[in-house]
Design a protein around this motif. Structure first.
Motif, mmCIF file in Angstrom:
data_model
loop_
_atom_site.group_PDB
_atom_site.id
_atom_site.type_symbol
_atom_site.label_atom_id
_atom_site.label_comp_id
_atom_site.label_asym_id
_atom_site.label_seq_id
_atom_site.Cartn_x
_atom_site.Cartn_y
_atom_site.Cartn_z
ATOM 1 N N GLY A 245 12.197 50.474 49.396
ATOM 2 C CA GLY A 245 12.849 49.289 49.099
ATOM 3 C C GLY A 245 13.964 48.872 49.873
ATOM 4 O O GLY A 245 13.691 49.361 51.123
ATOM 5 N N GLY A 246 14.789 48.078 49.458
ATOM 6 C CA GLY A 246 15.725 47.777 50.169
ATOM 7 C C GLY A 246 15.878 46.338 51.027
ATOM 8 O O GLY A 246 14.963 45.931 50.883
ATOM 9 N N PRO A 247 16.970 45.874 51.506
ATOM 10 C CA PRO A 247 16.894 44.505 51.808
ATOM 11 C C PRO A 247 16.011 44.377 53.185
ATOM 12 O O PRO A 247 15.918 45.270 53.877
ATOM 13 C CB PRO A 247 18.751 44.469 52.392
ATOM 14 C CG PRO A 247 19.187 45.346 51.688
ATOM 15 C CD PRO A 247 18.270 46.495 51.493
ATOM 16 N N GLY A 248 15.168 43.585 53.023
ATOM 17 C CA GLY A 248 14.225 43.241 54.266
ATOM 18 C C GLY A 248 12.761 43.987 54.191
ATOM 19 O O GLY A 248 12.187 44.153 54.895
ATOM 20 N N ALA A 249 12.766 44.740 53.099
ATOM 21 C CA ALA A 249 11.561 45.717 53.040
ATOM 22 C C ALA A 249 10.217 44.850 52.782
ATOM 23 O O ALA A 249 9.158 45.617 53.272
ATOM 24 C CB ALA A 249 11.598 46.408 51.719
ATOM 25 N N GLY A 250 10.072 43.548 52.876
ATOM 26 C CA GLY A 250 8.950 42.939 52.800
ATOM 27 C C GLY A 250 8.855 41.986 54.084
ATOM 28 O O GLY A 250 7.563 41.275 54.317
ATOM 29 N N LEU A 251 9.509 42.346 55.175
ATOM 30 C CA LEU A 251 9.587 41.702 56.656
ATOM 31 C C LEU A 251 8.042 41.911 57.098
ATOM 32 O O LEU A 251 7.566 43.083 57.081
ATOM 33 C CB LEU A 251 10.446 42.077 57.503
ATOM 34 C CG LEU A 251 11.914 41.468 57.024
ATOM 35 C CD1 LEU A 251 12.894 41.958 57.894
ATOM 36 C CD2 LEU A 251 11.918 39.861 57.488
ATOM 37 N N PRO A 252 7.685 41.028 57.868
ATOM 38 C CA PRO A 252 6.496 41.325 58.632
ATOM 39 C C PRO A 252 6.589 42.373 59.708
ATOM 40 O O PRO A 252 7.936 42.382 60.257
ATOM 41 C CB PRO A 252 5.813 39.799 59.223
ATOM 42 C CG PRO A 252 6.371 39.057 58.528
ATOM 43 C CD PRO A 252 7.790 39.489 57.896
ATOM 44 N N GLY A 253 5.806 43.309 60.190
ATOM 45 C CA GLY A 253 6.082 44.215 61.345
ATOM 46 C C GLY A 253 6.288 45.582 60.453
ATOM 47 O O GLY A 253 6.443 46.653 61.249
ATOM 48 N N ILE A 254 6.386 45.392 59.217
ATOM 49 C CA ILE A 254 6.564 46.931 58.521
ATOM 50 C C ILE A 254 5.271 47.306 57.823
ATOM 51 O O ILE A 254 4.771 46.367 56.923
ATOM 52 C CB ILE A 254 7.550 46.555 57.333
ATOM 53 C CG1 ILE A 254 9.085 46.181 57.972
ATOM 54 C CG2 ILE A 254 8.047 48.100 56.579
ATOM 55 C CD1 ILE A 254 10.192 46.063 57.078
ATOM 56 N N VAL A 255 4.588 48.247 58.252
ATOM 57 C CA VAL A 255 3.304 48.680 57.636
ATOM 58 C C VAL A 255 2.954 49.813 57.402
ATOM 59 O O VAL A 255 4.039 50.872 57.467
ATOM 60 C CB VAL A 255 2.372 48.540 58.763
ATOM 61 C CG1 VAL A 255 2.456 46.959 59.652
ATOM 62 C CG2 VAL A 255 2.624 49.520 60.017
ATOM 63 N N ARG A 256 1.847 50.172 56.337
ATOM 64 C CA ARG A 256 1.715 51.775 55.945
ATOM 65 C C ARG A 256 0.978 52.300 56.959
ATOM 66 O O ARG A 256 0.078 51.823 57.744
ATOM 67 C CB ARG A 256 0.774 51.201 54.888
ATOM 68 C CG ARG A 256 1.305 50.299 53.504
ATOM 69 C CD ARG A 256 0.305 50.496 52.382
ATOM 70 N NE ARG A 256 -0.876 50.318 52.641
ATOM 71 C CZ ARG A 256 -2.053 50.536 51.966
ATOM 72 N NH1 ARG A 256 -1.590 51.281 50.723
ATOM 73 N NH2 ARG A 256 -3.104 50.459 52.431
ATOM 74 N N LEU A 281 -1.190 45.491 63.823
ATOM 75 C CA LEU A 281 -1.337 47.233 63.706
ATOM 76 C C LEU A 281 -1.565 47.759 65.126
ATOM 77 O O LEU A 281 -2.324 48.761 65.234
ATOM 78 C CB LEU A 281 -2.400 47.513 62.746
ATOM 79 C CG LEU A 281 -2.234 46.907 61.230
ATOM 80 C CD1 LEU A 281 -3.486 47.388 60.609
ATOM 81 C CD2 LEU A 281 -1.087 47.705 60.660
ATOM 82 N N ASN A 282 -0.818 47.271 65.986
ATOM 83 C CA ASN A 282 -1.098 47.678 67.379
ATOM 84 C C ASN A 282 0.611 48.037 67.951
ATOM 85 O O ASN A 282 1.340 46.991 68.036
ATOM 86 C CB ASN A 282 -1.570 46.909 68.391
ATOM 87 C CG ASN A 282 -1.931 47.014 69.775
ATOM 88 O OD1 ASN A 282 -1.334 48.145 70.069
ATOM 89 N ND2 ASN A 282 -2.738 46.535 70.359
ATOM 90 N N ASP A 353 11.726 36.271 60.814
ATOM 91 C CA ASP A 353 10.330 36.039 60.663
ATOM 92 C C ASP A 353 9.594 37.358 60.850
ATOM 93 O O ASP A 353 8.444 37.484 60.557
ATOM 94 C CB ASP A 353 10.055 35.069 61.818
ATOM 95 C CG ASP A 353 10.643 33.559 61.417
ATOM 96 O OD1 ASP A 353 10.852 33.321 60.377
ATOM 97 O OD2 ASP A 353 10.911 33.198 62.595
ATOM 98 N N SER A 354 10.192 38.620 61.598
ATOM 99 C CA SER A 354 9.757 39.696 61.495
ATOM 100 C C SER A 354 10.891 40.806 61.637
ATOM 101 O O SER A 354 11.868 40.444 61.979
ATOM 102 C CB SER A 354 8.815 39.665 62.867
ATOM 103 O OG SER A 354 8.136 41.011 63.101
ATOM 104 N N VAL A 355 10.439 41.935 61.336
ATOM 105 C CA VAL A 355 11.513 42.979 61.675
ATOM 106 C C VAL A 355 11.941 43.300 62.974
ATOM 107 O O VAL A 355 11.124 43.155 63.928
ATOM 108 C CB VAL A 355 10.733 44.358 61.027
ATOM 109 C CG1 VAL A 355 9.883 44.774 62.003
ATOM 110 C CG2 VAL A 355 11.894 45.377 60.903
ATOM 111 N N ILE A 356 13.467 43.426 63.260
ATOM 112 C CA ILE A 356 13.843 43.597 64.310
ATOM 113 C C ILE A 356 14.751 45.091 64.501
ATOM 114 O O ILE A 356 15.134 45.494 65.481
ATOM 115 C CB ILE A 356 14.548 42.458 65.053
ATOM 116 C CG1 ILE A 356 15.794 42.157 63.861
ATOM 117 C CG2 ILE A 356 13.647 41.409 65.330
ATOM 118 C CD1 ILE A 356 16.825 40.891 64.453
ATOM 119 N N GLY A 357 14.859 45.485 63.409
ATOM 120 C CA GLY A 357 15.810 46.708 63.186
ATOM 121 C C GLY A 357 15.629 47.380 62.045
ATOM 122 O O GLY A 357 15.324 46.820 60.819
ATOM 123 N N VAL A 358 16.112 48.494 61.740
ATOM 124 C CA VAL A 358 15.967 49.413 60.608
ATOM 125 C C VAL A 358 17.372 49.838 60.391
ATOM 126 O O VAL A 358 17.959 50.587 61.501
ATOM 127 C CB VAL A 358 15.385 50.698 60.769
ATOM 128 C CG1 VAL A 358 15.387 51.413 59.446
ATOM 129 C CG2 VAL A 358 13.693 50.257 61.169
#
Length: 475
Positions: A245-256, A281-282, A353-358
């Protein structure tokens, strides 16, 4: 034997990190015959072999080491096959440093453990090369049939055991190739796919039927399977990924992790994978952050290196000493350029629009928790941000809700969602239904799934024999 005093431990040659970063081939080369004999001869032939007792399958390790040292490879293979359905796979992917080799007596005396896994791999690869591995030919065919749900190591081990007794076996699996995580979860640099495919082919030649691309509850009902077969074995494994969870958890670029590894393995098979081609996924050209500390996380970081990531970091909330993944795999990843950031836990993600950091919290180890491990706790005011174009969640797996998915309310599960089954017989609450492997014990090792599958098969055989011996009452 007993050469451990004079002969030092030696592993098969490992390809250089520079060489292996560019492909998905296995990183360890094969033992030569003389080297395998030499290393096997280091075994001290203990009166109480801890290597054997700490192997989930209780493989007769000292005996087949001695046979190898004496050049009796055919006998060594027959003995290893007697207790292990897939010795060529276990020799490659078992965490020997935590199991057999980690409990080797000569290791405790400072001489370095026997290289058990490498010798097992040598024995079984030689057996395949020499044609000693043949399809099962039961002495007599039986009319009873068993349906196995799941073509992973547990289900396939059970299928092999059942066919040896002449029982008719059909394996159902949602994927288009059998093997489960052996095929789509474990990367080729640990387990090349032709090793799995030739075993699948051997099982098919032994009379095992496969119904692939078949999802229970969608393509065929669980109730229908029970009607088709005299017994049903649930060996689905656990595929539901734990989430963050946490802020931004649903951003594109975060994958299983499972999606990422499956895509990579499909590419090595030559399949068309749109999510890989699109970059979703690359890891090519990306800053990659993998969250987790188990063997799946190790598979992800090392795959990202091979895909051409510009940087790969692995965040783990505990320290190196408390990491659940294989020590050997961690060392291999570090050689290949992976950076491990210990005592770090994600708090959220940045990006539009996409993840840029954790967003990362610095952790420290506090008092032991209920499991006896020191629990990680956050260090206040020590947060930082790791740059990332691709974040891979490798947090482990949980069971899917099978009773609701399969419309089987009578299938009892634990509070963790795993199927309730008798520890010894593998019987569930439903008559004629058994369960084995990760779906019962939770996410675990391949070698445990093999053991569970073999034990479930034996229980099914015993119950079918008992049923066949009961006289039919006269009308």
């Amino acid at each position: 034997m007993l050469k451990f005093v004079d002969v030092e431990r030696d592993m098969p040659e490992k390809r250089s990190a520079e060489d292996r970063r560019d492909d998905h081939h296995e990183i360890y080369r094969q033992f030569a015959d003389e080297k395998a004999k030499e290393q096997a001869a280091r075994c001290s032939q203990c009166g109480v072999p801890y290597c054997q007792s700490h192997c989930p399958l209780h493989n007769n390790i000292p005996d087949w080491l001695r046979m190898t040292a004496e050049g009796r490879l055919r006998e060594a293979y027959d003995l290893s096959q007697a207790t292990n359905t897939f010795p060529e796979i276990c020799g490659r992917i078992c965490p020997q440093d935590r199991l057999c080799e980690g409990n080797c007596v000569i290791e405790q005396s400072g001489h370095g453990t026997v290289t058990i896994g490498a010798v097992e791999k040598y024995i079984t690869d030689t057996a395949w090369e020499e044609g000693w591995v043949q399809p099962v030919t039961p002495a007599q065919e039986r009319a009873e049939s068993v349906g196995i749900i799941g073509a992973g190591p547990g289900g396939l081990a059970a299928a092999d055991m059942l066919r040896r007794q002449g029982i008719q076996v059909t394996v159902y699996d949602r994927y288009d190739r059998a093997g489960g995580l052996l095929t789509y979860g474990i990367p080729g640099f640990k387990l090349e796919k032709d090793v799995v495919m030739r075993r699948n082919d051997q099982l098919e030649k032994s009379g095992v039927s496969f119904e692939l691309n078949c999802e229970i509850g969608r393509d065929v009902s669980f109730a229908e399977l029970r009607d088709r077969h005299d017994a049903v074995l649930i060996a689905t494994g656990v595929y539901k990924s734990r989430d963050l969870g946490g802020p931004g958890a649903g951003l594109p670029g975060i994958v299983r992790a499972i999606d990422y590894l499956t895509a990579s393995n499909r590419v090595t098979f030559g399949d068309s994978v749109p999510e890989y081609d699109s970059g979703e996924l690359n890891a090519s050209g990306k800053k990659v952050v993998v969250i987790g500390g188990g063997d799946t996380a190790m598979d992800c970081v090392r795959t990202a290196v091979r895909q051409g990531a510009t940087s790969v970091q692995c965040l783990y909330r505990r320290d190196r000493a408390n990491m659940p993944g294989s020590v050997r795999e961690t060392a291999n990843a570090e050689e290949e350029g992976v950076e491990f950031v210990w005592l770090s836990a994600p708090k959220g993600f940045t990006g539009d629009d996409s993840v840029i950091g954790v967003k990362v919290a610095k952790m420290r180890l506090g008092a032991p928790d209920a499991s006896g491990r020191r629990a990680p706790e956050e260090v206040p005011g020590a947060d930082w941000t790791a740059e990332a174009d691709l974040v891979i969640k490798a947090l482990g797996f949980e069971p899917e809700p099978l009773p609701s998915l399969w419309d089987a309310p009578g299938l009892e599960v634990t509070r963790w969602g795993t199927v309730k089954a008798d520890f010894q017989t593998k019987r569930t609450a439903l008559d004629g239904v058994y369960a084995a492997g990760d779906i019962v014990r939770g996410a675990s090792l391949v070698v445990w799934a093999i053991r569970d599958g073999r034990e479930a098969a034996q229980s099914i055989i015993d119950d079918l024999d008992r049923r066949a011996s009961v006289p039919v009452a006269a009308e």
